[in-house]
Design an enzyme around this catalytic site. Sequence first.
Site, mmCIF file in Angstrom:
data_model
loop_
_atom_site.group_PDB
_atom_site.id
_atom_site.type_symbol
_atom_site.label_atom_id
_atom_site.label_comp_id
_atom_site.label_asym_id
_atom_site.label_seq_id
_atom_site.Cartn_x
_atom_site.Cartn_y
_atom_site.Cartn_z
ATOM 1 N N GLY A 12 0.770 -1.249 -0.047
ATOM 2 C CA GLY A 12 -0.008 -0.059 0.078
ATOM 3 C C GLY A 12 0.877 1.333 0.044
ATOM 4 O O GLY A 12 0.371 2.369 0.597
ATOM 5 N N ASP A 62 -2.268 -7.838 -5.295
ATOM 6 C CA ASP A 62 -3.384 -7.420 -4.208
ATOM 7 C C ASP A 62 -3.408 -8.362 -3.073
ATOM 8 O O ASP A 62 -3.270 -9.662 -3.252
ATOM 9 C CB ASP A 62 -4.694 -8.122 -5.267
ATOM 10 C CG ASP A 62 -5.836 -8.174 -4.572
ATOM 11 O OD1 ASP A 62 -5.992 -7.888 -3.444
ATOM 12 O OD2 ASP A 62 -7.026 -8.581 -5.187
ATOM 13 N N SER A 144 -4.526 0.503 14.079
ATOM 14 C CA SER A 144 -5.210 1.957 13.901
ATOM 15 C C SER A 144 -5.606 2.473 15.392
ATOM 16 O O SER A 144 -6.095 1.453 16.147
ATOM 17 C CB SER A 144 -6.254 2.169 13.337
ATOM 18 O OG SER A 144 -7.060 3.446 13.315
ATOM 19 N N TYR A 157 -14.098 -1.313 9.337
ATOM 20 C CA TYR A 157 -12.610 -0.933 9.547
ATOM 21 C C TYR A 157 -12.100 -1.141 10.964
ATOM 22 O O TYR A 157 -10.997 -1.655 11.030
ATOM 23 C CB TYR A 157 -12.440 0.462 9.062
ATOM 24 C CG TYR A 157 -11.234 0.900 9.187
ATOM 25 C CD1 TYR A 157 -10.355 0.720 8.223
ATOM 26 C CD2 TYR A 157 -10.902 1.870 10.269
ATOM 27 C CE1 TYR A 157 -8.924 1.199 8.407
ATOM 28 C CE2 TYR A 157 -9.673 2.323 10.403
ATOM 29 C CZ TYR A 157 -8.579 2.166 9.331
ATOM 30 O OH TYR A 157 -7.491 2.715 9.687
ATOM 31 N N ALA A 159 -13.345 -3.074 13.415
ATOM 32 C CA ALA A 159 -13.241 -4.519 13.562
ATOM 33 C C ALA A 159 -11.709 -5.134 12.919
ATOM 34 O O ALA A 159 -11.042 -5.793 13.551
ATOM 35 C CB ALA A 159 -14.290 -5.239 13.352
ATOM 36 N N LYS A 161 -8.939 -3.549 12.304
ATOM 37 C CA LYS A 161 -7.913 -3.264 12.716
ATOM 38 C C LYS A 161 -7.609 -3.764 14.101
ATOM 39 O O LYS A 161 -6.435 -3.879 14.572
ATOM 40 C CB LYS A 161 -7.804 -1.438 12.699
ATOM 41 C CG LYS A 161 -7.567 -1.089 11.244
ATOM 42 C CD LYS A 161 -6.306 -1.343 10.695
ATOM 43 C CE LYS A 161 -6.334 -0.811 9.409
ATOM 44 N NZ LYS A 161 -4.823 -0.968 8.789
HETATM 45 N N1 LIG Z 1 -4.426 8.091 7.473
HETATM 46 C C1 LIG Z 1 -4.933 7.733 8.774
HETATM 47 O O1 LIG Z 1 -5.578 8.495 9.544
HETATM 48 C C2 LIG Z 1 -4.861 6.521 9.437
HETATM 49 C C3 LIG Z 1 -4.975 6.298 10.740
HETATM 50 C C4 LIG Z 1 -4.685 5.093 11.235
HETATM 51 C C5 LIG Z 1 -4.250 3.840 10.851
HETATM 52 N N2 LIG Z 1 -4.065 4.285 9.330
HETATM 53 C C6 LIG Z 1 -3.615 3.012 8.423
HETATM 54 O O2 LIG Z 1 -2.579 3.213 7.817
HETATM 55 C C7 LIG Z 1 -2.242 2.715 6.697
HETATM 56 C C8 LIG Z 1 -2.253 3.907 5.449
HETATM 57 O O3 LIG Z 1 -3.124 4.667 5.293
HETATM 58 P P1 LIG Z 1 -3.468 5.913 4.360
HETATM 59 O O4 LIG Z 1 -4.293 6.922 4.985
HETATM 60 O O5 LIG Z 1 -2.169 6.068 3.331
HETATM 61 O O6 LIG Z 1 -4.516 4.827 3.292
HETATM 62 P P2 LIG Z 1 -4.937 5.140 2.085
HETATM 63 O O7 LIG Z 1 -6.174 4.725 1.747
HETATM 64 O O8 LIG Z 1 -4.738 6.409 1.342
HETATM 65 O O9 LIG Z 1 -3.793 4.243 1.018
HETATM 66 C C9 LIG Z 1 -3.917 2.618 1.198
HETATM 67 C C10 LIG Z 1 -2.996 2.213 0.064
HETATM 68 O O10 LIG Z 1 -3.534 0.737 -0.003
HETATM 69 C C11 LIG Z 1 -3.447 0.343 -1.277
HETATM 70 N N3 LIG Z 1 -4.463 -0.922 -1.440
HETATM 71 C C12 LIG Z 1 -5.948 -1.004 -1.194
HETATM 72 N N4 LIG Z 1 -6.319 -2.222 -1.209
HETATM 73 C C13 LIG Z 1 -5.094 -2.940 -1.606
HETATM 74 C C14 LIG Z 1 -5.105 -4.357 -1.997
HETATM 75 N N5 LIG Z 1 -5.949 -5.181 -2.004
HETATM 76 N N6 LIG Z 1 -3.671 -4.684 -2.358
HETATM 77 C C15 LIG Z 1 -2.672 -4.015 -2.354
HETATM 78 N N7 LIG Z 1 -2.749 -2.492 -2.064
HETATM 79 C C16 LIG Z 1 -3.980 -2.105 -1.705
HETATM 80 C C17 LIG Z 1 -4.110 1.389 -1.936
HETATM 81 O O11 LIG Z 1 -4.026 1.273 -3.463
HETATM 82 C C18 LIG Z 1 -3.231 2.477 -1.403
HETATM 83 O O12 LIG Z 1 -2.145 2.913 -1.985
HETATM 84 C C19 LIG Z 1 -3.489 1.880 6.412
HETATM 85 O O13 LIG Z 1 -3.402 0.555 6.851
HETATM 86 C C20 LIG Z 1 -4.582 2.481 7.188
HETATM 87 O O14 LIG Z 1 -5.739 1.721 7.745
HETATM 88 C C21 LIG Z 1 -4.264 5.231 8.621
#
Ligand SMILES: NC(=O)c1ccc[n+]([C@@H]2O[C@H](COP(=O)([O-])OP(=O)(O)OC[C@H]3O[C@@H](n4cnc5c(N)ncnc54)[C@H](O)[C@@H]3O)[C@@H](O)[C@H]2O)c1
Length: 252
Positions: A12, A62, A144, A157, A159, A161
């Site tokens: 990701g 994926d 998270s 979501y 659940a 995490k």
């Molecule tokens: N941004 C926040 O506030 C926050 C807070 C707590 C936790 N998180 C966690 O941090 C991580 C990154 O967050 P973010 O804000 O950059 O999210 P984002 O949604 O901007 O990015 C997610 C990335 O995952 C990729 N992705 C989605 N499904 C996929 C799959 N099946 N296979 C491969 N790649 C896939 C997407 O293409 C994207 O590049 C995530 O796990 C999110 O849950 C984010």
Amino acid sequence: MKLKEKVAIITGAGQGIGREYARRLAKEGAHVIVADLNMDKAIQVANEIKELNLKASAIQVDVSNEQSTIDMAKQIEKQYGKIDILINNAAIFSTIKMKKMEEISGGEWDSVLDVNLKGIFLCCKAVVPIMKKQNYGRIINISSAAVYLGRPDYIHYVASKAGVLGFTGALSREIGEFNITVNSITPGPTYTEIPRETVSEIQKKELLKIQSIKKLQEPSDLSGVVVFLCTDDASFITGQTFNVDGGMTVRL
Ligand SMILES: NC(=O)c1ccc[n+]([C@@H]2O[C@H](COP(=O)([O-])OP(=O)(O)OC[C@H]3O[C@@H](n4cnc5c(N)ncnc54)[C@H](O)[C@@H]3O)[C@@H](O)[C@H]2O)c1
């Protein structure tokens, strides 16, 4: 350079926080593999890193598809001879629409759990045999802080995490004897270049009020702990969760 010659997969990493992890690990000397479902974005991030004269490559994966995760691990092992670090960061997150539990369909529940929880299981399943052969590995699973707040309106979501934390602890017990550490990070709300609906402008202000450090969290607030967990300084730390949220939650 704390991670010289390490080979690190960041899932990701085509955008958002994963992109920052990739850039930071590369700055620390790692060869980063930017792994994402969106290959165009993965290539873009890998190119940004290479333009800094650092080491990166892109791969499409994926994480919810078992064969795709196996192919990724095999290709990287063939190309680089090892996999030292796996950052399980990919998730369905920024595309989530907030809605009440009764409005979430069974299909939506499945797709969020398939990527956010099964995806971590499948990536670990594909990579751990390679780490076992090396008798070395660092796995970091991104959960998270929403889990501690019990944030409503995206319960699938939250659940998913929460599941990541249980998975992390159990896996750390299974593979510790192979010198592989497994830890989780629970980021607080972190603002990236990607707009999203999971925090409204009003909620943003309310959440800032309950942080101890009065600054909106940025991706770079998270990358230091990820680097630390990949270094030898953290070689005796496993099965733990690191909360990085500016003191939004205070836990003993
Ligand atoms: N941004 C926040 O506030 C926050 C807070 C707590 C936790 N998180 C966690 O941090 C991580 C990154 O967050 P973010 O804000 O950059 O999210 P984002 O949604 O901007 O990015 C997610 C990335 O995952 C990729 N992705 C989605 N499904 C996929 C799959 N099946 N296979 C491969 N790649 C896939 C997407 O293409 C994207 O590049 C995530 O796990 C999110 O849950 C984010």
